[in-house]
Write a protein that holds these residues in place. Structure first.
Motif, PDB file in Angstrom:
ATOM      1  N   SER A 206       0.875  -1.168   0.000  1.00 10.88           N
ATOM      2  CA  SER A 206       0.000   0.000   0.000  1.00 10.88           C
ATOM      3  C   SER A 206       0.911   1.217   0.000  1.00 10.88           C
ATOM      4  CB  SER A 206      -0.885   0.002   1.243  1.00 10.88           C
ATOM      5  OG  SER A 206      -1.563   1.242   1.379  1.00 10.88           O
TER       6      SER A 206
ATOM      7  N   ALA B  93      -9.751  -2.784  -3.699  1.00 10.12           N
ATOM      8  CA  ALA B  93      -8.857  -3.700  -2.991  1.00 10.12           C
ATOM      9  C   ALA B  93      -9.434  -5.110  -2.897  1.00 10.12           C
ATOM     10  CB  ALA B  93      -8.575  -3.172  -1.589  1.00 10.12           C
TER      11      ALA B  93
ATOM     12  N   ILE C 263       3.611  -1.500   3.871  1.00 13.75           N
ATOM     13  CA  ILE C 263       2.965  -0.206   3.704  1.00 13.75           C
ATOM     14  C   ILE C 263       4.032   0.878   3.569  1.00 13.75           C
ATOM     15  CG2 ILE C 263       1.443   1.487   4.797  1.00 13.75           C
ATOM     16  CD1 ILE C 263       0.188  -0.973   6.271  1.00 13.75           C
TER      17      ILE C 263
END
Length: 328
Positions: free
Chosen positions: A90, A115, A167
């Protein structure tokens, strides 16, 4: 041939980088970056504008191809396995990227559906994120009517919609007030507690100190130091000696004598800061060196070393490169 999944190729490192290079024309932005990011931790990349932070993030998130070296994210090569990398990550960049014509809730539900969440799951996730980022009251207002800080919080929430194992947060709290920044810090703590890996770049040194298990400092496209915040601070001086000079000639003479040892410099206050072990012997030797007559230094003070001291000790400006880093 079936692609190897992240679970099948799990290693102690969520990100592995070796010899990464990238140039734009004659400008060398990355000149051989090596990094290893342990899974389930916060890793912070620090550096001045133009040092190569954003270019590194863009390569690791498959937005830019490197000129040389290798990089693996979640067990996948960023060049040969771009699709697999993108499924495992992400990314929240430096600038808000929300749909201004949709409401905050619609933005987050859309991201949930993209997603792969069901309609019900996307709605639940949107409600959860709106509450976490204190946007519930504005959930049904168009994002175009949000303040800059609200749009930034919505963008951060959108980047956390999917449950990605890795992330990337590229200067996530730029433009946020202190309360919103602290809320984001709590979110990062929660992500790591849930086993996620967070790769963070930031311009706030206290943010790196607060969040990161390890920090890499980059300058002129290469890593110049790496370690935990405590290791970096102890390596470059447990304490800082601030010297308050009596007048401008004394200040100039002391600055010239100390040279590269100066880690903080305030010309208006006629103050120079140098790293020290805090011992009386070292403080005395510095004073004897720059002020043998005992008239140039008006007073001195000792402070615990901070990441600011480490940063200023290691980095210099990189003229021109910040235009590439900013995407101009």
């Amino acid at each position: 041939m079936t692609s190897t999944t992240y679970a099948e190729e799990r290693t102690p490192y969520a990100i592995e980088v070796a010899g990464l290079r990238k140039s734009y024309g004659k400008l060398d932005v990355l000149t051989g970056v090596d990094l290893k990011v342990p899974a389930g931790t916060v890793f912070c990349l620090l550096g001045p504008n133009g040092a190569g932070k954003t270019t590194t993030v863009r390569i690791l998130t498959t937005l830019v191809r490197p000129d040389g070296g290798t990089a693996r994210v979640a067990g996948h090569d960023v060049v040969r396995e771009r699709s697999a990398v993108r499924r495992a990550i992400s990314l929240t960049g430096q600038y808000a990227a929300v749909d201004e014509l949709q409401t905050g809730a619609e933005n987050l539900r859309m991201m949930g559906r993209l997603a792969g969440l069901s309609r019900r799951a996307a709605r639940r996730r949107a409600e959860e994120l709106l509450e976490r980022f204190e946007l519930t009251a504005a959930a049904h207002r168009r994002a175009g009517h949000y303040s800059g800080g609200m749009r930034r919080r919505l963008d951060l929430a959108a980047g956390l919609t999917a449950s990605a194992p890795v992330i990337f947060l590229d200067e996530p709290t730029t433009g946020l007030d202190l309360t919103s920044r602290q809320a984001m810090w709590d979110v990062v703590d929660g992500l790591v507690a849930a086993g996620r890996t967070v790769f963070l770049t930031t311009q706030y040194l206290e943010e790196a100190d607060r969040l990161a298990a390890r920090i890499a400092v980059v300058d002129h496209g290469r890593v110049v130091a790496e370690g935990s915040p405590a290791e970096l601070k102890s390596r470059f001086g447990d304490q800082r000696l601030d010297l308050h000079l009596a007048d401008r000639p004394s200040f100039d003479a002391a600055a010239a004598r100390l040279g590269a040892r100066v880690v903080q410099r305030d010309e208006a206050a006629l103050t120079l800061g140098v790293t020290t072990d805090g011992s009386a012997a070292h403080v005395r030797s510095v004073l004897d060196e720059i002020d043998p007559a005992g008239s140039g230094v008006r007073r001195f003070s000792l402070h615990s070393a901070t990441l600011d001291d480490v940063f200023l000790s290691l980095t210099t400006s990189t003229p021109g490169a910040e235009r590439i880093e900013a995407g101009v």
